[in-house]
Design a protein around this motif. Structure first.
Motif, PDB file in Angstrom:
ATOM      1  N   UNK A 133       0.831  -1.203   0.000  1.00 53.33           N
ATOM      2  CA  UNK A 133       0.000   0.000   0.000  1.00 53.33           C
ATOM      3  C   UNK A 133       0.871   1.259   0.000  1.00 53.33           C
ATOM      4  N   UNK A 134       1.906   1.258   0.826  1.00 51.24           N
ATOM      5  CA  UNK A 134       2.769   2.429   0.931  1.00 51.24           C
ATOM      6  C   UNK A 134       3.468   2.703  -0.394  1.00 51.24           C
ATOM      7  N   UNK A 138       2.667   5.935  -2.930  1.00 50.94           N
ATOM      8  CA  UNK A 138       3.722   6.890  -3.256  1.00 50.94           C
ATOM      9  C   UNK A 138       3.968   6.932  -4.763  1.00 50.94           C
ATOM     10  N   UNK A 139       3.977   5.768  -5.397  1.00 52.94           N
ATOM     11  CA  UNK A 139       4.161   5.735  -6.859  1.00 52.94           C
ATOM     12  C   UNK A 139       3.064   6.524  -7.561  1.00 52.94           C
ATOM     13  N   UNK A 140       1.826   6.311  -7.118  1.00 51.86           N
ATOM     14  CA  UNK A 140       0.674   6.929  -7.778  1.00 51.86           C
ATOM     15  C   UNK A 140       0.619   8.437  -7.530  1.00 51.86           C
ATOM     16  N   UNK A 141       0.734   8.846  -6.282  1.00 52.40           N
ATOM     17  CA  UNK A 141       0.556  10.260  -5.956  1.00 52.40           C
ATOM     18  C   UNK A 141       1.744  11.113  -6.391  1.00 52.40           C
ATOM     19  N   UNK A 151      12.659   0.342  -7.668  1.00 52.18           N
ATOM     20  CA  UNK A 151      13.706   0.355  -6.644  1.00 52.18           C
ATOM     21  C   UNK A 151      13.140   0.806  -5.304  1.00 52.18           C
ATOM     22  N   UNK A 152      12.305   1.827  -5.320  1.00 53.02           N
ATOM     23  CA  UNK A 152      11.698   2.291  -4.076  1.00 53.02           C
ATOM     24  C   UNK A 152      10.796   1.222  -3.493  1.00 53.02           C
ATOM     25  N   UNK A 153      10.043   0.526  -4.333  1.00 48.81           N
ATOM     26  CA  UNK A 153       9.197  -0.564  -3.839  1.00 48.81           C
ATOM     27  C   UNK A 153      10.048  -1.650  -3.180  1.00 48.81           C
ATOM     28  N   UNK A 154      11.189  -1.994  -3.793  1.00 44.14           N
ATOM     29  CA  UNK A 154      12.063  -3.028  -3.222  1.00 44.14           C
ATOM     30  C   UNK A 154      12.659  -2.566  -1.893  1.00 44.14           C
ATOM     31  N   UNK A 155      13.033  -1.288  -1.801  1.00 46.17           N
ATOM     32  CA  UNK A 155      13.603  -0.777  -0.552  1.00 46.17           C
ATOM     33  C   UNK A 155      12.557  -0.784   0.566  1.00 46.17           C
ATOM     34  N   UNK A 156      11.344  -0.382   0.237  1.00 47.90           N
ATOM     35  CA  UNK A 156      10.286  -0.366   1.256  1.00 47.90           C
ATOM     36  C   UNK A 156       9.976  -1.789   1.714  1.00 47.90           C
TER      37      UNK A 156
END
Length: 270
Positions: A133-134, A138-141, A151-156
């Motif tokens: 969800x997070x 973040x990707x959408x907004x 990369x951000x999804x993998x880090x989260x």
């Protein structure tokens, strides 16, 4: 109440209906008590806590190395230092995850609802994991693009995995793990929540939030208006990070974005 006090970063507003002025039958103008509302973004507080905890972990780790070098495996002092490092690293890594979660909350509070938000929490179906969800919100907004969005999804996902290990503690038996730095076999918690991982997690979180704050400019009007305030808070914390000796240097997102057309450089475009 005698007055309203709010700390740096908090916002105050008078909601609709919070300011009422009326005229009495005798022709007197009367103002009712003003109703105010406050809100505060907690991600800078959690990021500051992550930095403080990482500094504490490095101090405990230095003492731990000195103890191992001086006395080997003997003594209660070694156990005490291992536990000190463990606690500081759990705080550092969990606080980093809380900072990202709180940043997501700040973005969400200023944005229209994500089109899938109701589906994520719909009764009768498997709930979408929090980290998904997070990262998706973040990707959408913030209109994150590839490869930075992945990369951000993998880090989260990695960050929330460590947070889960700390918050949803596992007390089952597992094989001992050899820590090369100490040349000792330890429980898996002392291997996962070690200073090396806390330092790496802190740096990764700072860099991720640095990119996300820049990307507030791609959001809705309220996010764009919030961007300068978020930038100021994060830059203050980045200055504190840079001032701490021994922490790996971080390259600022704005420097990375000068290296690529899309904006991410070696750390991944977003």
């Amino acid at each position: 109440m005698p007055g309203i006090f709010f700390t740096r970063g908090a916002q105050l507003r008078i909601p609709a209906g919070g300011l009422t002025i009326r005229m009495t039958d005798q022709g007197e103008v009367v103002m009712e008590p003003v109703r105010t509302q406050l809100r505060m973004d907690l991600w800078p507080q959690w990021l500051h806590e992550a930095l403080d905890a990482t500094i504490a972990a490095r101090v405990a780790y230095a003492d731990l190395l000195a103890e191992v070098a001086g006395q080997g495996e003997a003594g209660d002092r070694l156990a005490e230092l291992l536990d000190r490092e463990l606690r500081a690293c759990m705080r550092a890594i969990s606080s980093s995850a809380f900072a990202v979660d709180a940043f997501y909350a700040s973005v969400q509070a200023r944005s229209p609802a994500h089109p899938d938000r109701a589906k994520w929490r719909a009764p009768g179906r498997r709930r979408t994991p929090r980290q998904a969800q997070v990262s998706e919100a973040l990707r959408y907004h913030l209109k994150l693009r590839q490869p930075g969005a992945s990369e951000i999804r993998a880090r989260i996902k990695q960050l929330f995995k460590f947070r889960g290990w700390a918050v949803h503690a596992d007390a089952t038996f597992r094989d001992a793990i050899h820590r090369e730095d100490l040349d000792l076999g330890v429980g898996w918690h002392h291997a996962a929540f070690r200073t090396e991982n806390a330092v790496a997690t802190l740096g990764s979180t700072f860099q991720m939030l640095d990119v996300l704050v820049v990307r507030l400019e791609r959001g809705c009007q309220e996010l764009r208006e919030y961007a300068p305030f978020a930038r100021e808070r994060l830059d203050d914390l980045l200055d504190l990070y840079d001032a701490e000796p021994g922490l790996p240097p971080l390259r600022r997102a704005r420097d990375e974005m000068r290296d690529t057309d899309e904006g991410g450089g070696k750390g991944g475009a977003a």
